[in-house]
Write an enzyme that holds these catalytic residues in place. Structure first.
Site, PDB file in Angstrom:
ATOM      1  N   GLY A 234       2.219   2.200  10.771  1.00 24.44           N
ATOM      2  CA  GLY A 234       3.180   3.298  10.649  1.00 24.44           C
ATOM      3  C   GLY A 234       3.800   3.718  11.967  1.00 24.44           C
ATOM      4  O   GLY A 234       4.432   4.767  12.054  1.00 24.44           O
TER       5      GLY A 234
ATOM      6  N   GLU B 119      -5.663  -4.887  10.187  1.00 25.31           N
ATOM      7  CA  GLU B 119      -4.629  -3.899  10.458  1.00 25.31           C
ATOM      8  C   GLU B 119      -4.945  -3.173  11.764  1.00 25.31           C
ATOM      9  O   GLU B 119      -5.737  -2.222  11.771  1.00 25.31           O
ATOM     10  CB  GLU B 119      -4.577  -2.868   9.330  1.00 25.31           C
ATOM     11  CG  GLU B 119      -4.268  -3.474   7.970  1.00 25.31           C
ATOM     12  CD  GLU B 119      -3.649  -2.460   7.034  1.00 25.31           C
ATOM     13  OE1 GLU B 119      -2.543  -2.711   6.577  1.00 25.31           O
ATOM     14  OE2 GLU B 119      -4.269  -1.414   6.791  1.00 25.31           O
TER      15      GLU B 119
ATOM     16  N   LYS C 241       0.188   4.286  -0.327  1.00 26.45           N
ATOM     17  CA  LYS C 241      -0.425   5.494   0.248  1.00 26.45           C
ATOM     18  C   LYS C 241      -0.149   6.695  -0.678  1.00 26.45           C
ATOM     19  O   LYS C 241      -0.057   6.518  -1.888  1.00 26.45           O
ATOM     20  CB  LYS C 241       0.083   5.749   1.661  1.00 26.45           C
ATOM     21  CG  LYS C 241      -0.001   4.492   2.538  1.00 26.45           C
ATOM     22  CD  LYS C 241       0.153   4.788   3.978  1.00 26.45           C
ATOM     23  CE  LYS C 241       0.239   3.491   4.762  1.00 26.45           C
ATOM     24  NZ  LYS C 241       0.054   3.678   6.180  1.00 26.45           N
TER      25      LYS C 241
ATOM     26  N   SER D 123       3.211  -2.201  10.417  1.00 23.25           N
ATOM     27  CA  SER D 123       4.662  -2.256  10.670  1.00 23.25           C
ATOM     28  C   SER D 123       5.264  -3.625  10.388  1.00 23.25           C
ATOM     29  O   SER D 123       6.150  -4.088  11.107  1.00 23.25           O
ATOM     30  CB  SER D 123       4.963  -1.780  12.104  1.00 23.25           C
ATOM     31  OG  SER D 123       4.512  -0.452  12.273  1.00 23.25           O
TER      32      SER D 123
ATOM     33  N   ASN E 234       0.875  -1.171   0.000  1.00 22.82           N
ATOM     34  CA  ASN E 234       0.000   0.000   0.000  1.00 22.82           C
ATOM     35  C   ASN E 234       0.910   1.218   0.000  1.00 22.82           C
ATOM     36  O   ASN E 234       1.491   1.551   1.021  1.00 22.82           O
ATOM     37  CB  ASN E 234      -0.883  -0.014   1.256  1.00 22.82           C
ATOM     38  CG  ASN E 234      -1.668   1.278   1.420  1.00 22.82           C
ATOM     39  OD1 ASN E 234      -1.794   2.057   0.477  1.00 22.82           O
ATOM     40  ND2 ASN E 234      -2.180   1.515   2.614  1.00 22.82           N
TER      41      ASN E 234
ATOM     42  N   GLU F 117      -6.990   4.791   7.514  1.00 19.24           N
ATOM     43  CA  GLU F 117      -6.772   6.223   7.237  1.00 19.24           C
ATOM     44  C   GLU F 117      -7.972   6.821   6.504  1.00 19.24           C
ATOM     45  O   GLU F 117      -8.315   7.982   6.706  1.00 19.24           O
ATOM     46  CB  GLU F 117      -5.466   6.391   6.423  1.00 19.24           C
ATOM     47  CG  GLU F 117      -4.250   6.127   7.308  1.00 19.24           C
ATOM     48  CD  GLU F 117      -3.018   5.630   6.567  1.00 19.24           C
ATOM     49  OE1 GLU F 117      -2.966   5.724   5.328  1.00 19.24           O
ATOM     50  OE2 GLU F 117      -2.110   5.128   7.251  1.00 19.24           O
TER      51      GLU F 117
ATOM     52  N   HIS G 142      -9.494   1.274   4.393  1.00 24.86           N
ATOM     53  CA  HIS G 142      -8.251   1.457   5.158  1.00 24.86           C
ATOM     54  C   HIS G 142      -8.534   2.390   6.332  1.00 24.86           C
ATOM     55  O   HIS G 142      -9.329   3.326   6.215  1.00 24.86           O
ATOM     56  CB  HIS G 142      -7.168   2.040   4.244  1.00 24.86           C
ATOM     57  CG  HIS G 142      -5.819   2.014   4.882  1.00 24.86           C
ATOM     58  ND1 HIS G 142      -5.421   2.953   5.801  1.00 24.86           N
ATOM     59  CD2 HIS G 142      -4.797   1.128   4.771  1.00 24.86           C
ATOM     60  CE1 HIS G 142      -4.195   2.660   6.214  1.00 24.86           C
ATOM     61  NE2 HIS G 142      -3.797   1.553   5.606  1.00 24.86           N
TER      62      HIS G 142
HETATM   63  C1  PEP Z   1      -0.867   0.178   5.960  1.00 22.47           C
HETATM   64  O1  PEP Z   1      -1.096   1.364   6.054  1.00 22.47           O
HETATM   65  O2  PEP Z   1      -1.608  -0.549   5.258  1.00 22.47           O
HETATM   66  C2  PEP Z   1       0.274  -0.373   6.683  1.00 22.47           C
HETATM   67  C3  PEP Z   1       0.283  -1.627   7.005  1.00 22.47           C
HETATM   68  O3  PEP Z   1       1.279   0.523   6.997  1.00 22.47           O
HETATM   69  P1  PEP Z   1       2.694   0.190   7.701  1.00 22.47           P
HETATM   70  O4  PEP Z   1       3.204  -1.098   7.114  1.00 22.47           O
HETATM   71  O5  PEP Z   1       3.567   1.354   7.338  1.00 22.47           O
HETATM   72  O6  PEP Z   1       2.437   0.085   9.154  1.00 22.47           O
END
Ligand code: PEP
Length: 251
Positions: free
Chosen positions: A174, A168, A11, A214, A9, A98, A96
Site C-alpha cells: 500500500g 509481501e 481488505k 504495490s 485481497n 496487517e 497478512h
Molecule cells: C496486500 O495487502 O496484500 C497488498 C499486496 O496490498 P497492495 O497491493 O495495495 O500493496
C-alpha cells in the site's frame, strides 16, 4: 507443477452491493478472456455468500481474508473456518501483515488457523514478509524463513503441499514502493530453498509463491517473469476490475 495465481485481497473495502458488482465484473471479464493463471478474489466475510452465488469458481476462485483460531464457541465477533467453508469459499488469507501488526497474530495462533483451514478444505494463502527496518538491517532472509518455519513447518508434507505462500514485504504494501523484480526473485528463491530443506525439492518446486506489495499492471509482467515468482497477491489494484485484469493479463 505449481500453479500461477493472481489473487485479490480486498481488505476492508466495498459494501456488499459494491463488492457483488465488482466480483461480477471480474467474473465476466475472465469469461471473456483466456487467463493463463488461476484467479482468486478474497473478500470481507459479509460478501462471501452473495459473491459465491454469482460466480462459477471454476473461473474465479473465492476466499476469505482471515478465519478464527477456534472451531466454534464463545468467541464473539469471530468467524470460523467451517463458517467460511460453508459459504462456498475455497481459500483463506492467513497471517497478512496487517493482521500480525494490528491484531497481534502470532505464529501460534496462525498454526491453529492453518490447521482449521485445512481441516475444513480451505486452501490457506499464507503471508510472510519483513518490515522496512529488517530489510535495511539485512535480517530479512532470516525473518521470512522464521515466519515460514514457525507458521507452517509443523505440517505434514501432504498438508504443506496444499498451502499457497505470499511474500509481501511490509514496506511495499500500500506504499506504492514495489520490491524490484530481482529483490522479489531473491527472496522467493530463498523461501523455496527453505521449503526444500524441510520437505524436499519436489514439494518446494510444487509450492506456489506469490509476490504482494504495490503490484500493478505496469510492474506485474516483470515480476511474474522471474522463475520463482508464481503470481501476485494484489491489494489496492484488486479494487478496480481493469487494473486487476491488467495484472491477470501479465501472465
Ligand atoms: C496486500 O495487502 O496484500 C497488498 C499486496 O496490498 P497492495 O497491493 O495495495 O500493496
Amino acid at each position: 507443477m505449481r500453479k500461477n495465481i493472481v489473487a485479490g485481497n480486498w481488505k476492508m473495502n466495498t459494501t456488499v452491493p459494491e463488492g457483488v458488482a465488482l466480483a461480477k465484473e471480474v467474473y465476466e471479464a475472465l469469461k471473456a478472456t483466456k487467463a493463463n493463471c488461476d484467479v482468486i478474489i478474497c473478500t470481507p466475510f459479509t460478501h462471501l455468500c452473495p459473491v459465491a452465488a454469482v460466480i462459477d469458481q471454476n473461473v474465479l476462485g473465492l476466499g476469505a481474508e482471515n478465519c478464527a483460531d477456534h472451531k466454534s464457541g464463545a468467541y464473539t465477533g469471530e468467524v470460523s473456518a467451517p463458517m467460511v467453508a460453508s459459504t462456498g469459499a475455497k481459500y483463506v488469507i492467513l497471517g497478512h501483515s496487517e493482521r500480525r501488526q494490528y491484531y497481534g497474530e502470532t505464529a501460534e495462533t496462525l498454526r491453529e488457523k492453518v490447521a482449521l483451514a485445512l481441516e475444513n478444505g480451505l486452501t490457506p494463502i499464507f503471508c510472510i514478509g519483513e518490515v522496512l527496518e529488517q530489510r535495511d538491517n539485512g535480517t530479512y532472509n532470516e525473518v521470512v524463513a522464521k515466519q515460514v518455519e514457525e507458521g507452517l513447518f509443523n505440517l505434514s508434507a501432504e498438508d504443506f503441499g496444499k498451502v499457497i505462500l505470499a511474500y509481501e514485504p511490509v514496506w511495499a504494501i500500500g506504499t506504492g514502493k514495489t520490491a524490484t523484480a530481482d529483490q522479489a526473485e531473491d527472496m522467493h528463491a530463498h523461501i523455496r530453498a527453505t521449503v526444500a530443506a524441510k520437505y524436499g525439492k519436489e514439494v518446494a518446486e510444487n509450492t506456489s509463491i506469490l509476490y504482494g506489495g504495490s503490484c500493478k499492471p505496469s510492474n506485474a509482467a516483470e515480476l511474474f517473469a522471474k522463475p520463482d515468482v508464481d503470481g501476485g497477491l494484489i491489494g489496492g489494484a484488486a479494487l478496480k476490475c481493469a487494473d486487476f485484469m491488467g495484472i491477470v493479463k501479465a501472465f
